[in-house]
Design a protein around this motif. Structure first.
Motif: not given
Length: 286
Positions: A14-20, A24-28
Motif C-alpha cells: 500500500w501507499k502510506g496515505y491508503t493506510l492512514e 481514520a475511518k475505523n476507531a478500533e
C-alpha cells in the motif's frame, strides 16, 4: 495485537496515505509509538473495562469543556495527579505522548491535529502558531519560546520552522537577533512604507548592499506603533517593498542580514560572494 505501520505497508504493497485513510475511518485502529516507529493496535486489545472507559471519558469531557484546542502534554501531566486514572493508563502501557493523544482522539472524534497539538474541527485555532500569537501578546523571546516549545511536546529541531511560520503568516515580526514582536503591536501604514522606501533609497544610493546591523538614522522614521524601529524590523519591511534581504548564515546569532540595492539583481548569498570575489578580491585562491 499490534503491527508496525511500515510492515503493514510493505506486506500489503500500500501507499502510506491508503493506510492512514483506513485508520481514520475505523476507531478500533489505535495508533501507537513503538521502538520501530509508529504502529497500529486494536483498541479492544488494551482490555479496558466499561467502568474504566467511563471514568476516562468523564475526565476528558470535564477537562476539554468548551476549549477549542489542547496540548496532550499538559493534559497528561494533569492526569498524573489523578492516581486512579494514571494507574489505569500505566497498566495498559499508555505512557508515551503519542499513545495518549490517540486515546484523547478516540474519545473525542471531532478532534484534529497531531500528538503535540489537538483542536476541535473547524476551530480558528487549527495550528500551533495561532495559539502562540495569543500566548505571547507583546514579545516572543527565543529562549523563553524554546522552553514553551519543548514543554508542549515539540522537538527543538522544529523550532526554526515554527518561528518561520510565525513570521511568514505575519503573526510576529523580527525585532532583534533573539526577539520577535507581536504584529498587533506594530502599526505600519502606507505612508510609513513610503518614508521607509525613501530612507533605504538614500542609504543605498552609493552602495550595492549593506548589513542591516550597520544601518543608522532609522530611529528618525515615523513611529511604527508601541516600539521603536530596529535593524531587524527595517529589514523585514524592506523585503515587503521590493528589497532583497539575504541571510549570511543559518545561525541566527551571527546573521548579518544584508539589504541589497534593487539595481544589483542579486538574490542569493553565493551570487554576492561570487561577485565580490570576481570584482574586488585580489589575493590568491589557495
Amino acid at each position: 495485537g499490534q503491527a508496525s505501520k511500515k510492515q503493514i505497508i510493505e506486506d500489503l504493497g500500500w501507499k502510506g496515505y491508503t493506510l492512514e485513510q483506513i485508520i481514520a475511518k475505523n476507531a478500533e485502529f489505535f495508533t501507537i509509538e513503538t521502538n520501530d516507529g509508529l504502529g497500529i493496535k486494536l483498541f479492544s486489545s488494551f482490555g479496558f473495562t466499561k467502568d474504566e472507559l467511563n471514568k476516562i471519558q468523564t475526565y476528558l469531557t470535564d477537562y476539554i469543556g468548551d476549549k477549542e484546542y489542547l496540548f496532550p502534554s499538559d493534559l497528561m501531566i494533569d492526569m498524573e495527579f489523578e492516581d486512579e486514572l494514571s494507574e489505569i493508563l500505566a497498566d495498559r502501557g499508555i505512557l508515551k505522548i503519542y499513545d495518549f493523544a490517540s486515546l484523547i482522539k478516540y474519545f473525542n472524534p471531532e478532534l484534529r491535529g497531531f500528538h503535540q497539538f489537538l483542536f476541535i474541527k473547524n476551530s480558528y485555532y487549527d495550528q500551533f502558531e495561532k495559539v502562540v500569537k495569543e500566548e505571547f501578546p507583546t514579545f516572543l523571546i527565543r529562549n523563553e519560546f524554546e522552553k514553551y516549545f519543548i514543554k508542549k511536546g515539540y522537538a527543538l529541531s522544529g523550532l526554526p520552522s515554527s518561528l518561520g511560520t510565525l513570521v511568514e503568516q505575519q503573526f510576529f515580526y523580527p525585532y532583534t537577533t533573539s526577539k520577535y514582536v507581536n504584529a498587533k503591536e506594530v502599526m505600519i501604514t502606507d505612508e510609513i512604507l513610503v518614508e521607509l522606501q525613501q530612507y533605504l533609497d538614500q542609504v543605498l544610493e552609493d552602495k550595492e548592499y549593506i548589513s542591516a546591523l550597520d544601518l543608522t538614522g532609522y530611529t528618525n522614521l515615523p513611529s511604527s506603533g508601541n516600539y521603536e524601529w530596529t535593524p531587524h524590523l527595517v529589514a523585514h519591511f524592506a523585503s515587503k517593498i521590493g528589497y532583497t534581504i539575504i541571510n549570511t548564515t543559518r545561525d541566527y546569532r551571527y546573521n548579518k542580514i544584508l539589504l541589497m540595492s534593487k539595481r544589483l539583481g542579486i538574490t542569493q548569498y553565493d551570487q554576492l560572494v561570487y561577485k565580490v570575489l570576481k570584482e574586488e578580491y585580489e589575493g590568491n585562491y589557495h
